[in-house]
Design a protein around this motif. Structure first.
Motif, mmCIF file in Angstrom:
data_model
loop_
_atom_site.group_PDB
_atom_site.id
_atom_site.type_symbol
_atom_site.label_atom_id
_atom_site.label_comp_id
_atom_site.label_asym_id
_atom_site.label_seq_id
_atom_site.Cartn_x
_atom_site.Cartn_y
_atom_site.Cartn_z
ATOM 1 N N GLY A 1 -2.204 3.772 6.189
ATOM 2 C CA GLY A 1 -1.704 2.751 5.282
ATOM 3 C C GLY A 1 -1.631 1.362 5.864
ATOM 4 O O GLY A 1 -0.804 0.559 5.433
ATOM 5 N N TRP B 1 -3.040 -2.559 6.773
ATOM 6 C CA TRP B 1 -3.534 -3.582 5.849
ATOM 7 C C TRP B 1 -5.039 -3.473 5.619
ATOM 8 O O TRP B 1 -5.536 -3.811 4.533
ATOM 9 C CB TRP B 1 -3.175 -4.968 6.364
ATOM 10 C CG TRP B 1 -3.864 -5.353 7.648
ATOM 11 C CD1 TRP B 1 -3.410 -5.170 8.911
ATOM 12 C CD2 TRP B 1 -5.160 -5.979 7.771
ATOM 13 N NE1 TRP B 1 -4.320 -5.642 9.833
ATOM 14 C CE2 TRP B 1 -5.406 -6.150 9.160
ATOM 15 C CE3 TRP B 1 -6.113 -6.414 6.862
ATOM 16 C CZ2 TRP B 1 -6.567 -6.723 9.633
ATOM 17 C CZ3 TRP B 1 -7.276 -7.000 7.328
ATOM 18 C CH2 TRP B 1 -7.488 -7.148 8.702
ATOM 19 N N TRP C 1 -5.686 -1.290 2.665
ATOM 20 C CA TRP C 1 -5.400 -1.955 1.391
ATOM 21 C C TRP C 1 -6.497 -2.946 1.010
ATOM 22 O O TRP C 1 -6.852 -3.072 -0.173
ATOM 23 C CB TRP C 1 -4.054 -2.677 1.482
ATOM 24 C CG TRP C 1 -2.881 -1.777 1.265
ATOM 25 C CD1 TRP C 1 -1.980 -1.355 2.182
ATOM 26 C CD2 TRP C 1 -2.495 -1.176 0.025
ATOM 27 N NE1 TRP C 1 -1.052 -0.522 1.608
ATOM 28 C CE2 TRP C 1 -1.342 -0.397 0.281
ATOM 29 C CE3 TRP C 1 -3.000 -1.213 -1.265
ATOM 30 C CZ2 TRP C 1 -0.698 0.330 -0.704
ATOM 31 C CZ3 TRP C 1 -2.357 -0.487 -2.265
ATOM 32 C CH2 TRP C 1 -1.224 0.273 -1.976
ATOM 33 N N PHE D 1 -9.369 -0.945 -0.285
ATOM 34 C CA PHE D 1 -8.951 -0.388 -1.569
ATOM 35 C C PHE D 1 -9.091 -1.432 -2.681
ATOM 36 O O PHE D 1 -9.655 -1.162 -3.751
ATOM 37 C CB PHE D 1 -7.501 0.084 -1.427
ATOM 38 C CG PHE D 1 -6.861 0.560 -2.691
ATOM 39 C CD1 PHE D 1 -7.193 1.777 -3.239
ATOM 40 C CD2 PHE D 1 -5.887 -0.201 -3.322
ATOM 41 C CE1 PHE D 1 -6.596 2.228 -4.400
ATOM 42 C CE2 PHE D 1 -5.285 0.231 -4.482
ATOM 43 C CZ PHE D 1 -5.635 1.451 -5.023
ATOM 44 N N VAL D 2 -8.598 -2.639 -2.446
ATOM 45 C CA VAL D 2 -8.671 -3.704 -3.448
ATOM 46 C C VAL D 2 -10.113 -4.116 -3.705
ATOM 47 O O VAL D 2 -10.521 -4.351 -4.860
ATOM 48 C CB VAL D 2 -7.830 -4.913 -2.997
ATOM 49 C CG1 VAL D 2 -8.066 -6.112 -3.915
ATOM 50 C CG2 VAL D 2 -6.345 -4.551 -2.974
ATOM 51 N N ARG E 1 2.535 4.372 -1.195
ATOM 52 C CA ARG E 1 1.591 4.241 -0.085
ATOM 53 C C ARG E 1 0.389 5.155 -0.164
ATOM 54 O O ARG E 1 -0.711 4.774 0.217
ATOM 55 C CB ARG E 1 2.302 4.538 1.247
ATOM 56 C CG ARG E 1 3.160 3.438 1.782
ATOM 57 C CD ARG E 1 3.843 3.913 3.060
ATOM 58 N NE ARG E 1 2.938 4.648 3.902
ATOM 59 C CZ ARG E 1 3.239 5.784 4.526
ATOM 60 N NH1 ARG E 1 4.421 6.319 4.386
ATOM 61 N NH2 ARG E 1 2.368 6.384 5.294
ATOM 62 N N TYR F 1 -4.739 6.488 -0.592
ATOM 63 C CA TYR F 1 -5.594 5.397 -1.031
ATOM 64 C C TYR F 1 -6.764 6.004 -1.785
ATOM 65 O O TYR F 1 -7.578 6.691 -1.223
ATOM 66 C CB TYR F 1 -6.141 4.615 0.167
ATOM 67 C CG TYR F 1 -5.081 3.822 0.870
ATOM 68 C CD1 TYR F 1 -4.718 4.158 2.160
ATOM 69 C CD2 TYR F 1 -4.464 2.751 0.245
ATOM 70 C CE1 TYR F 1 -3.756 3.431 2.820
ATOM 71 C CE2 TYR F 1 -3.508 2.025 0.902
ATOM 72 C CZ TYR F 1 -3.160 2.359 2.188
ATOM 73 O OH TYR F 1 -2.204 1.644 2.825
#
Length: 461
Positions: free
Chosen positions: A122, A124, A127, A130-131, A455, A458
């Motif tokens: 988890g 950064w 993330w 993922f975005v 969290r 992902y």
């Protein structure tokens, strides 16, 4: 070519072109074949194709077709495309094939523990990726939909609907179309004497085991700051294949669903894993609890202990690893080890007959205890041909893949276990699984559940 342009987020123009039924069938079958092929790579050795699990993954396509019909086909505009639903499906199938390949490869890497720690834990970087994946999906959906309607409101409804369907699909527990073929492995071992699993004791084996325990405990991943961490200890002291499989399954669930990768210690007695997993002995159990505790925040983090074996009416956990002599574990001894390690928040699951006798000795204000049976009944599913015990299968392999709440998972698992025992014609009555929740552990587990819901995992679209 138009689908590949959409995959690259470029402008797409198709005029009134539409795929033939055969072309559409081939296009739809292509990502299905990719998914099935990559999923097979997740499982080493023999595997069985589970068509029902594969069909369950297609419900998102059904929702997508309904969405397209409701938005593009039910209210055609002047000069509208003659077959918007089939053309949209054809374009999106080609455009999203690269993402399907990437997703499948990530599943394969995850199954073989080859993904980087920042994706699993988890950080950064996970993330950001993922975005980016979801932004790619958004742009591709906008480019494709623009081919079929000039209306911005219609485009918005389609794109929002696609994102919503993908979100719903990503939140569902993963269901692989392939399952390990344990029966083929057992048959292969029985037909090939050279593959028979029997333990041979020697000085080399003892020395290797001591080194393996040291390496395993030294490799425990330190806790992550500013969050409730889950650590695990899975203990299977009876040398029988079903307990080896259950140990691996529970370890996988803790790693994948509870962010405990690198923080779960397995102790298993079976000749097949002697070279890779330390023995399940009381001495190794005590040493492992001490080592895990040293990496924890003992007041805030949660330790999950899973015991899987046969159990007796004297409430001792059966231990067997011939010719090695292994002392049986009792609830009083486990309680003393946990108290000595100083771990406050405990989740303990005991998959064994008569395991309800473990509840009172282990219960504290900061402990949740779950057992496969009460103190007067046997549990079910621990035979030599069983894949998993009924308790482990329903609680961990099924319900805890859907929720991060141990209480909710237990509540949902109990009626499933009862029904399966009825179907299996269990002779001594319902096993009657037990649960006891200390008043101080509940808020800790609620905080953990909320954090995990945010969290993990992902998901890629």
């Amino acid at each position: 070519m138009a689908g590949l342009r959409a995959a690259l987020c470029l402008r797409v123009e198709i005029g009134h072109a539409a795929p033939s039924p055969l072309q559409l069938l081939c296009l739809v079958a292509l990502p299905g074949a990719v998914h099935i092929s990559l999923a097979r790579l997740e499982i080493p050795g023999d595997a069985i194709f589970n068509i029902s699990a594969w069909l369950q993954s297609l419900y998102g396509t059904t929702l997508l077709i309904f969405l397209l019909w409701a938005t593009l086909a039910s209210r055609p505009l002047p000069q509208a495309h003659p077959a918007p639903v089939t053309a949209w499906l054809a374009l999106s199938t080609v455009a999203m094939l690269p993402l399907a390949v990437v997703g499948g490869l990530m599943d394969v890497l995850a199954a073989h523990e080859r993904l980087p720690s920042w994706w699993l834990d988890g950080d950064w970087q996970g993330w950001v990726l993922f975005v980016l994946l979801w932004l790619w999906l958004l742009v591709a959906a906008v480019r494709i939909t623009a081919c079929f309607t000039p209306s911005h409101s219609v485009r918005t409804r389609v794109v929002v609907g696609v994102l919503l369907i993908q979100t719903i699909a990503s939140l569902q527990p993963s269901s692989s179309p392939w399952q390990p073929d344990h029966a083929a492995l057992d048959q292969s071992q029985s037909q090939n004497p050279g593959l028979q699993q029997s333990l041979t004791l020697s000085q080399e084996v003892f020395e290797d085991q001591q080194a393996l325990l040291h390496e395993t405990l030294a490799a425990i991943t330190p806790r992550q700051a500013n969050r409730v961490n889950v650590f695990g200890l899975v203990y299977a002291p009876y040398a029988q294949s079903v307990f080896v499989r259950e140990s691996a399954m529970v370890t996988g669930v803790l790693q994948e669903r509870f962010g405990a990768r690198g923080r779960v210690v397995q102790l298993v007695n079976h000749a097949s894993v002697t070279a890779s997993i330390p023995w399940a002995t009381n001495q190794n159990l005590q040493a492992s609890l001490k080592a895990i505790a040293q990496h924890m925040d003992r007041e805030r983090d949660v330790l999950v202990v899973y015991l899987s074996s046969h159990g007796g009416s004297d409430f001792k956990l059966a231990s067997a690893h011939e010719p090695l002599q292994v002392e049986e574990l009792t609830p009083q001894l486990l309680r003393a080890m946990l108290d000595e390690a100083g771990v406050r928040n405990r989740v303990i699951a005991v998959s064994a007959c008569y395991s309800g006798g473990w509840v009172d000795p282990l219960a504290t204000d900061s402990t949740l205890v779950m057992t496969a049976a009460d103190a007067t009944h046997t549990s079910y599913g621990c035979g030599s041909r069983s894949e998993l015990t009924f308790f482990g299968r329903a609680l961990f392999d099924e319900q805890l893949r859907k929720t991060h709440s141990f209480e909710s998972a237990f509540s949902a698992a109990v009626p499933i276990i009862q029904q399966r025992e009825i179907e299996g014609k269990k002779e001594d009555g319902f096993s009657n699984p037990q649960i006891a929740v200390g008043k101080s552990i509940r808020p800790v587990l609620t905080e953990l559940e909320q954090e995990l819901n945010w969290r993990t995992p992902y998901y890629y679209p």
